[in-house]
Design a protein around this motif. Structure first.
Motif, mmCIF file in Angstrom:
data_model
loop_
_atom_site.group_PDB
_atom_site.id
_atom_site.type_symbol
_atom_site.label_atom_id
_atom_site.label_comp_id
_atom_site.label_asym_id
_atom_site.label_seq_id
_atom_site.Cartn_x
_atom_site.Cartn_y
_atom_site.Cartn_z
ATOM 1 N N LEU A 289 46.301 52.242 50.108
ATOM 2 C CA LEU A 289 45.513 51.022 50.166
ATOM 3 C C LEU A 289 46.072 50.039 49.142
ATOM 4 N N ASP A 290 46.387 48.843 49.580
ATOM 5 C CA ASP A 290 47.059 47.867 48.725
ATOM 6 C C ASP A 290 46.227 47.575 47.477
ATOM 7 N N PRO A 291 46.882 47.357 46.324
ATOM 8 C CA PRO A 291 46.150 47.075 45.094
ATOM 9 C C PRO A 291 45.289 45.823 45.166
ATOM 10 N N ALA A 292 45.606 44.902 46.072
ATOM 11 C CA ALA A 292 44.813 43.677 46.194
ATOM 12 C C ALA A 292 43.521 43.895 46.970
ATOM 13 N N TRP A 293 43.397 45.016 47.645
ATOM 14 C CA TRP A 293 42.211 45.275 48.448
ATOM 15 C C TRP A 293 41.120 45.895 47.586
ATOM 16 N N ARG A 294 39.882 45.601 47.897
ATOM 17 C CA ARG A 294 38.771 46.072 47.086
ATOM 18 C C ARG A 294 38.140 47.329 47.691
ATOM 19 N N VAL A 295 38.063 48.382 46.894
ATOM 20 C CA VAL A 295 37.385 49.624 47.255
ATOM 21 C C VAL A 295 36.155 49.754 46.364
ATOM 22 N N VAL A 296 35.007 49.985 46.970
ATOM 23 C CA VAL A 296 33.748 50.040 46.242
ATOM 24 C C VAL A 296 33.255 51.482 46.168
ATOM 25 N N ALA B 179 44.680 53.682 39.419
ATOM 26 C CA ALA B 179 44.399 52.319 38.990
ATOM 27 C C ALA B 179 43.469 51.624 39.972
ATOM 28 N N ARG B 180 42.624 52.407 40.638
ATOM 29 C CA ARG B 180 41.642 51.892 41.581
ATOM 30 C C ARG B 180 40.709 53.032 41.948
ATOM 31 N N PRO B 181 39.523 52.784 42.444
ATOM 32 C CA PRO B 181 38.659 53.882 42.877
ATOM 33 C C PRO B 181 39.298 54.638 44.035
ATOM 34 N N PRO B 182 39.175 55.954 44.050
ATOM 35 C CA PRO B 182 39.664 56.721 45.194
ATOM 36 C C PRO B 182 38.603 56.764 46.282
ATOM 37 N N VAL B 183 38.995 57.094 47.500
ATOM 38 C CA VAL B 183 38.010 57.402 48.526
ATOM 39 C C VAL B 183 37.724 58.903 48.477
ATOM 40 N N PHE B 184 36.518 59.276 48.836
ATOM 41 C CA PHE B 184 36.114 60.678 48.892
ATOM 42 C C PHE B 184 35.829 60.998 50.355
ATOM 43 N N GLY B 185 36.698 61.816 50.946
ATOM 44 C CA GLY B 185 36.710 62.000 52.391
ATOM 45 C C GLY B 185 35.446 62.539 53.004
ATOM 46 N N SER B 186 34.612 63.217 52.238
ATOM 47 C CA SER B 186 33.361 63.738 52.788
ATOM 48 C C SER B 186 32.303 62.658 52.919
ATOM 49 N N PHE C 48 50.461 48.865 36.216
ATOM 50 C CA PHE C 48 51.303 47.671 36.156
ATOM 51 C C PHE C 48 51.159 46.868 37.448
ATOM 52 N N ARG C 49 51.240 47.564 38.577
ATOM 53 C CA ARG C 49 51.090 46.888 39.865
ATOM 54 C C ARG C 49 49.728 46.206 39.952
ATOM 55 N N ARG C 50 48.701 46.920 39.472
ATOM 56 C CA ARG C 50 47.352 46.367 39.534
ATOM 57 C C ARG C 50 47.273 45.065 38.735
ATOM 58 N N GLY C 51 47.779 45.088 37.508
ATOM 59 C CA GLY C 51 47.752 43.891 36.695
ATOM 60 C C GLY C 51 48.589 42.775 37.267
ATOM 61 N N PHE C 52 49.759 43.138 37.805
ATOM 62 C CA PHE C 52 50.651 42.149 38.396
ATOM 63 C C PHE C 52 49.988 41.482 39.590
ATOM 64 N N THR C 53 49.313 42.284 40.400
ATOM 65 C CA THR C 53 48.631 41.747 41.572
ATOM 66 C C THR C 53 47.514 40.796 41.171
ATOM 67 N N MET C 54 46.752 41.174 40.135
ATOM 68 C CA MET C 54 45.654 40.320 39.691
ATOM 69 C C MET C 54 46.178 38.979 39.173
ATOM 70 N N LEU C 55 47.328 39.006 38.498
ATOM 71 C CA LEU C 55 47.898 37.774 37.960
ATOM 72 C C LEU C 55 48.407 36.863 39.063
ATOM 73 N N ARG C 56 48.946 37.474 40.135
ATOM 74 C CA ARG C 56 49.574 36.684 41.176
ATOM 75 C C ARG C 56 48.661 36.379 42.346
ATOM 76 N N ALA C 57 47.477 36.982 42.376
ATOM 77 C CA ALA C 57 46.569 36.749 43.501
ATOM 78 C C ALA C 57 46.193 35.272 43.573
ATOM 79 N N PRO D 30 48.997 39.312 48.880
ATOM 80 C CA PRO D 30 49.287 38.882 47.515
ATOM 81 C C PRO D 30 49.555 40.083 46.641
ATOM 82 N N GLY D 31 50.543 39.993 45.790
ATOM 83 C CA GLY D 31 50.856 41.140 44.936
ATOM 84 C C GLY D 31 52.339 41.204 44.673
#
Length: 294
Positions: free
Chosen positions: A178-185, A138-145, A230-239, A263-264
């Motif tokens: 990484l917390d759902p409230a944090w942004r990964v690009v 429910a968020r972008p993953p990091v790619f270790g390389s 669910f966590r992602r949506g809940f976090t967005m609603l409560r942020a 927040p979350g």
């Protein structure tokens, strides 16, 4: 710049050479030796890198040792077979000009392949990893390389990540924490050349898939895709309208002596594996980072 190695002398020299010619210099290069019997350590020392030794076998243990030792505001991570374009650090740091961002990652580009095989594997392997893991996490993953993240984010999750289970996929495990409230690009233009050798090992491809599934399953409910969405949506609603500095975003300062909250989900919600004993993510969001360290 953190580079975990295990008998990688043949490719490490080229990796470190690409790090040395960055248009924005790297403040420190940390090579974490995981028990090499070849010349990996000598190659690293000749390139001016700091060499650490991690006795616990596994890329998660080796990489985490490097992250712990890094002193810069931004920790970059590549593998020994990664070759970076000269503007890689410059491009990675630009992502953090948005103070909401705690991590940036990009795809690997397989070398030593013809145009058609490369196009096939970029779709079947690289694109599939990002799409499938994005859906699962429910968020972008990091790619270790090919990734960079704030040291503040690592400080927050370092006690949670698993460093000892060799069956875990370390990239997926870090992404889970990484917390759902944090942004990964995900920046498609942030590219690193990587070896195509793993593609020729079909058994290795199956092992990586099993590791990813094992990593998701080992975290119980917190690793289930439906629960993460669910966590992602809940976090967005409560942020809050003005996000807390606890996750590296600008906002009202935290009172002296008060532990920042993210927040979350409420505090009684189950945590992922490990115990987070570190106070909140407290990166100063007023200025863009100027340093990339191992």
């Amino acid at each position: 710049m953190v580079v975990p190695v295990l008998d990688d002398a043949s490719v490490l020299r080229r990796c470190l050479a690409s790090v040395a010619v960055q248009t924005v210099p790297v403040d420190e290069v940390i090579v974490v030796d995981n028990g090499s019997t070849d010349d990996s350590v000598a190659v690293a020392l000749a390139a001016g890198a700091t060499v650490l030794h991690e006795p616990v076998r596994g890329i998660a243990a080796a990489a985490s040792r490097g992250y712990d030792a890094a002193s810069g505001d931004v920790i970059a991570r590549v593998d020994a077979d990664s070759v970076l374009p000269s503007d890689w650090v410059d491009r990675a740091l630009r992502a953090f000009e948005d103070p909401r961002v705690v991590a940036v990652t990009g795809p690997g580009r397989f070398r030593d392949l013809g145009p058609i095989p490369r196009a096939f594997w970029q779709l079947a392997y690289m694109r599939a990893y990002f799409v499938l893991m994005w859906l699962a996490l429910a968020r972008p993953p990091v790619f270790g390389s090919n990734t960079a993240f704030t040291r503040a984010a690592w400080t927050r999750v370092s006690a949670r990540v698993d460093r000892r289970d060799p069956a875990l996929h370390d990239d997926v495990d870090l992404s889970l924490h990484l917390d759902p409230a944090w942004r990964v690009v995900v920046d498609p233009g942030l590219r690193a050349e990587i070896s195509s050798d793993p593609l020729r090992d079909r058994r290795g491809l199956a092992v990586r898939t099993r590791k990813a599934l094992h990593t998701l399953g080992s975290h119980g409910r917190a690793g289930l895709p439906w629960y993460r969405w669910f966590r992602r949506g809940f976090t967005m609603l409560r942020a809050p309208a003005v996000p807390s500095r606890a996750v590296g975003w600008p906002g009202s300062p935290v009172a002296a002596g008060q532990t920042p909250s993210v927040p979350g989900l409420p505090e009684h919600e189950p945590r992922l594996r490990g115990t987070d004993t570190t106070p909140g993510h407290d990166r100063d969001g007023d200025a863009a980072p100027t340093a990339a360290s191992q």
